[in-house]
Design a protein around this motif. Sequence first.
Motif, PDB file in Angstrom:
ATOM      1  N   ALA A   1       0.954  -1.060  -0.003  1.00  0.00           N
ATOM      2  CA  ALA A   1       0.179   0.031  -0.028  1.00  0.00           C
ATOM      3  C   ALA A   1       1.007   1.444  -0.019  1.00  0.00           C
ATOM      4  CB  ALA A   1      -0.805   0.138   0.960  1.00  0.00           C
ATOM      5  N   GLN A   2       1.748   1.356   0.860  1.00  0.00           N
ATOM      6  CA  GLN A   2       2.911   2.373   0.675  1.00  0.00           C
ATOM      7  C   GLN A   2       3.488   2.537  -0.571  1.00  0.00           C
ATOM      8  OE1 GLN A   2       5.413   1.504   4.159  1.00  0.00           O
ATOM      9  NE2 GLN A   2       3.962   2.364   5.445  1.00  0.00           N
ATOM     10  N   GLN A   3       3.912   1.343  -1.146  1.00  0.00           N
ATOM     11  CA  GLN A   3       4.525   1.503  -2.473  1.00  0.00           C
ATOM     12  C   GLN A   3       3.719   2.152  -3.505  1.00  0.00           C
ATOM     13  OE1 GLN A   3       5.962  -2.302  -3.920  1.00  0.00           O
ATOM     14  NE2 GLN A   3       7.492  -1.552  -5.282  1.00  0.00           N
ATOM     15  N   ASN A   4       2.452   1.621  -3.387  1.00  0.00           N
ATOM     16  CA  ASN A   4       1.370   2.261  -4.417  1.00  0.00           C
ATOM     17  C   ASN A   4       0.670   3.417  -4.196  1.00  0.00           C
ATOM     18  OD1 ASN A   4       1.682  -0.184  -5.682  1.00  0.00           O
ATOM     19  ND2 ASN A   4       0.185  -1.253  -4.981  1.00  0.00           N
ATOM     20  N   ALA A   5       1.384   4.249  -3.248  1.00  0.00           N
ATOM     21  CA  ALA A   5       0.813   5.502  -2.829  1.00  0.00           C
ATOM     22  C   ALA A   5       0.648   6.329  -4.170  1.00  0.00           C
ATOM     23  CB  ALA A   5       1.686   6.251  -1.669  1.00  0.00           C
ATOM     24  N   LEU A   6      -0.421   7.084  -4.370  1.00  0.00           N
ATOM     25  CA  LEU A   6      -0.671   7.562  -5.597  1.00  0.00           C
ATOM     26  C   LEU A   6      -0.143   9.176  -5.681  1.00  0.00           C
ATOM     27  CD1 LEU A   6      -4.385   7.481  -5.858  1.00  0.00           C
ATOM     28  CD2 LEU A   6      -2.870   6.325  -7.231  1.00  0.00           C
ATOM     29  N   THR A   7       0.845   9.346  -6.800  1.00  0.00           N
ATOM     30  CA  THR A   7       1.467  10.499  -6.906  1.00  0.00           C
ATOM     31  C   THR A   7       0.585  11.703  -7.081  1.00  0.00           C
ATOM     32  OG1 THR A   7       1.902  10.195  -9.198  1.00  0.00           O
ATOM     33  CG2 THR A   7       3.358   9.262  -7.506  1.00  0.00           C
ATOM     34  N   PRO A   8       1.168  13.014  -7.131  1.00  0.00           N
ATOM     35  CA  PRO A   8      -0.125  13.997  -7.738  1.00  0.00           C
ATOM     36  C   PRO A   8      -0.359  13.974  -9.046  1.00  0.00           C
ATOM     37  CG  PRO A   8       1.888  14.687  -6.244  1.00  0.00           C
ATOM     38  CD  PRO A   8       2.100  13.417  -6.443  1.00  0.00           C
ATOM     39  N   GLN A   9       0.608  13.141  -9.757  1.00  0.00           N
ATOM     40  CA  GLN A   9       0.407  13.168 -11.332  1.00  0.00           C
ATOM     41  C   GLN A   9      -0.813  12.130 -11.715  1.00  0.00           C
ATOM     42  OE1 GLN A   9       3.597  13.076  -9.835  1.00  0.00           O
ATOM     43  NE2 GLN A   9       4.545  15.054 -10.684  1.00  0.00           N
ATOM     44  N   ARG A  10      -0.780  10.902 -10.809  1.00  0.00           N
ATOM     45  CA  ARG A  10      -1.759   9.756 -10.898  1.00  0.00           C
ATOM     46  C   ARG A  10      -2.916  10.333 -10.452  1.00  0.00           C
ATOM     47  NH1 ARG A  10      -0.068   3.881 -11.232  1.00  0.00           N
ATOM     48  NH2 ARG A  10      -2.032   3.829 -11.225  1.00  0.00           N
ATOM     49  N   LYS A  11      -3.062  11.357  -9.363  1.00  0.00           N
ATOM     50  CA  LYS A  11      -4.409  11.781  -8.926  1.00  0.00           C
ATOM     51  C   LYS A  11      -4.750  12.740  -9.972  1.00  0.00           C
ATOM     52  CE  LYS A  11      -3.572  11.581  -4.000  1.00  0.00           C
ATOM     53  NZ  LYS A  11      -3.731  12.221  -2.715  1.00  0.00           N
ATOM     54  N   GLU A  12      -4.137  13.569 -10.709  1.00  0.00           N
ATOM     55  CA  GLU A  12      -4.286  14.404 -11.514  1.00  0.00           C
ATOM     56  C   GLU A  12      -4.885  13.610 -12.825  1.00  0.00           C
ATOM     57  OE1 GLU A  12      -3.190  18.296 -13.946  1.00  0.00           O
ATOM     58  OE2 GLU A  12      -1.842  17.221 -12.965  1.00  0.00           O
ATOM     59  N   ALA A  13      -4.130  12.647 -13.026  1.00  0.00           N
ATOM     60  CA  ALA A  13      -4.654  11.611 -14.376  1.00  0.00           C
ATOM     61  C   ALA A  13      -6.114  11.043 -13.994  1.00  0.00           C
ATOM     62  CB  ALA A  13      -3.620  10.694 -14.585  1.00  0.00           C
ATOM     63  N   CYS A  14      -6.127  10.725 -12.995  1.00  0.00           N
ATOM     64  CA  CYS A  14      -7.511   9.949 -12.466  1.00  0.00           C
ATOM     65  C   CYS A  14      -8.616  11.153 -12.463  1.00  0.00           C
ATOM     66  CB  CYS A  14      -7.298   9.382 -11.052  1.00  0.00           C
ATOM     67  SG  CYS A  14      -8.819   8.824 -10.364  1.00  0.00           S
ATOM     68  N   GLN A  15      -8.546  12.319 -12.122  1.00  0.00           N
ATOM     69  CA  GLN A  15      -9.477  13.127 -11.998  1.00  0.00           C
ATOM     70  C   GLN A  15      -9.654  13.506 -13.669  1.00  0.00           C
ATOM     71  OE1 GLN A  15      -7.166  16.150  -9.768  1.00  0.00           O
ATOM     72  NE2 GLN A  15      -8.514  15.755  -7.879  1.00  0.00           N
ATOM     73  N   MET A  16      -8.636  13.609 -14.388  1.00  0.00           N
ATOM     74  CA  MET A  16      -9.041  13.980 -15.711  1.00  0.00           C
ATOM     75  C   MET A  16      -9.781  13.018 -16.513  1.00  0.00           C
ATOM     76  SD  MET A  16      -5.529  16.388 -16.732  1.00  0.00           S
ATOM     77  CE  MET A  16      -4.819  14.963 -17.770  1.00  0.00           C
ATOM     78  N   LEU A  17      -9.454  11.597 -16.307  1.00  0.00           N
ATOM     79  CA  LEU A  17     -10.377  10.580 -16.646  1.00  0.00           C
ATOM     80  C   LEU A  17     -11.529  10.531 -16.420  1.00  0.00           C
ATOM     81  CD1 LEU A  17     -10.011   8.215 -18.683  1.00  0.00           C
ATOM     82  CD2 LEU A  17      -9.413   6.886 -16.673  1.00  0.00           C
ATOM     83  N   ARG A  18     -11.856  10.640 -15.029  1.00  0.00           N
ATOM     84  CA  ARG A  18     -13.166  10.775 -14.525  1.00  0.00           C
ATOM     85  C   ARG A  18     -14.034  11.861 -15.088  1.00  0.00           C
ATOM     86  NH1 ARG A  18     -15.296   8.546 -10.328  1.00  0.00           N
ATOM     87  NH2 ARG A  18     -14.212   6.845  -9.169  1.00  0.00           N
ATOM     88  N   PHE A  19     -13.530  12.996 -15.307  1.00  0.00           N
ATOM     89  CA  PHE A  19     -14.248  14.180 -15.911  1.00  0.00           C
ATOM     90  C   PHE A  19     -14.460  13.842 -17.248  1.00  0.00           C
ATOM     91  CE2 PHE A  19     -14.736  18.515 -17.673  1.00  0.00           C
ATOM     92  CZ  PHE A  19     -15.567  18.901 -16.797  1.00  0.00           C
ATOM     93  N   PHE A  20     -13.512  13.243 -17.986  1.00  0.00           N
ATOM     94  CA  PHE A  20     -13.817  12.843 -19.486  1.00  0.00           C
ATOM     95  C   PHE A  20     -14.895  11.945 -19.684  1.00  0.00           C
ATOM     96  CE2 PHE A  20     -12.637  10.435 -23.198  1.00  0.00           C
ATOM     97  CZ  PHE A  20     -12.935  11.143 -24.259  1.00  0.00           C
ATOM     98  N   VAL A  21     -14.873  10.844 -18.686  1.00  0.00           N
ATOM     99  CA  VAL A  21     -15.945   9.852 -18.644  1.00  0.00           C
ATOM    100  C   VAL A  21     -17.083  10.141 -18.336  1.00  0.00           C
ATOM    101  CG1 VAL A  21     -16.339   7.460 -18.306  1.00  0.00           C
ATOM    102  CG2 VAL A  21     -14.133   8.217 -18.968  1.00  0.00           C
ATOM    103  N   PHE A  22     -17.299  10.659 -17.249  1.00  0.00           N
ATOM    104  CA  PHE A  22     -18.522  10.762 -16.371  1.00  0.00           C
ATOM    105  C   PHE A  22     -18.941  12.259 -16.616  1.00  0.00           C
ATOM    106  CE2 PHE A  22     -16.209   7.456 -13.919  1.00  0.00           C
ATOM    107  CZ  PHE A  22     -16.780   6.502 -14.517  1.00  0.00           C
ATOM    108  N   GLY A  23     -18.127  13.276 -16.907  1.00  0.00           N
ATOM    109  CA  GLY A  23     -18.665  14.760 -16.763  1.00  0.00           C
ATOM    110  C   GLY A  23     -18.250  15.334 -15.339  1.00  0.00           C
ATOM    111  N   ALA A  24     -17.706  14.582 -14.417  1.00  0.00           N
ATOM    112  CA  ALA A  24     -17.606  15.129 -13.006  1.00  0.00           C
ATOM    113  C   ALA A  24     -16.441  14.206 -12.314  1.00  0.00           C
ATOM    114  CB  ALA A  24     -18.669  15.290 -12.219  1.00  0.00           C
ATOM    115  N   VAL A  25     -15.667  14.735 -11.312  1.00  0.00           N
ATOM    116  CA  VAL A  25     -14.843  14.055 -10.876  1.00  0.00           C
ATOM    117  C   VAL A  25     -15.506  12.915  -9.741  1.00  0.00           C
ATOM    118  CG1 VAL A  25     -12.685  14.068  -8.970  1.00  0.00           C
ATOM    119  CG2 VAL A  25     -12.964  15.817 -11.080  1.00  0.00           C
ATOM    120  N   GLY A  26     -16.370  13.327  -9.027  1.00  0.00           N
ATOM    121  CA  GLY A  26     -17.053  12.457  -8.366  1.00  0.00           C
ATOM    122  C   GLY A  26     -17.122  13.063  -6.680  1.00  0.00           C
TER     123      GLY A  26
END
Length: 100
Positions: free
Chosen positions: A34-59
């Motif tokens: 779990a510590q090794q898989n901690a999300l970097t700020p870049q991955r969090k931003e990518a997650c937010q962008m993908l959610r916005f693209f697919v769902f129209g909102a981050v959630g």
Amino acid sequence: RTTLGVKTTFSFRNSVLETRKKMSMIVGLAQAQAQQNALTPQRKEACQMLRFFVFGAVGNENAKTAEEKEAIFEQRLGERWQVQLLYNLLEKLDSDHSGR
């Protein structure tokens, strides 16, 4: 009432101790993973962008606390409608089924 012999009691106790050791090791490995898989700020931003693209909102727009805002990044499986929406989008993007 059943009487257990000394040998059986000792064997059972060893079995319990071995199981505890194994579980402790598994929990330790899971925590390290779990510590090794901690999300970097870049991955969090990518997650937010993908959610916005697919769902129209981050959630997490209505989240009141920082923990609630961060909870979106811990979600491992979407709801049925979210999975269906993502699948439909991927079908449209890959209409020739080439995988590209």
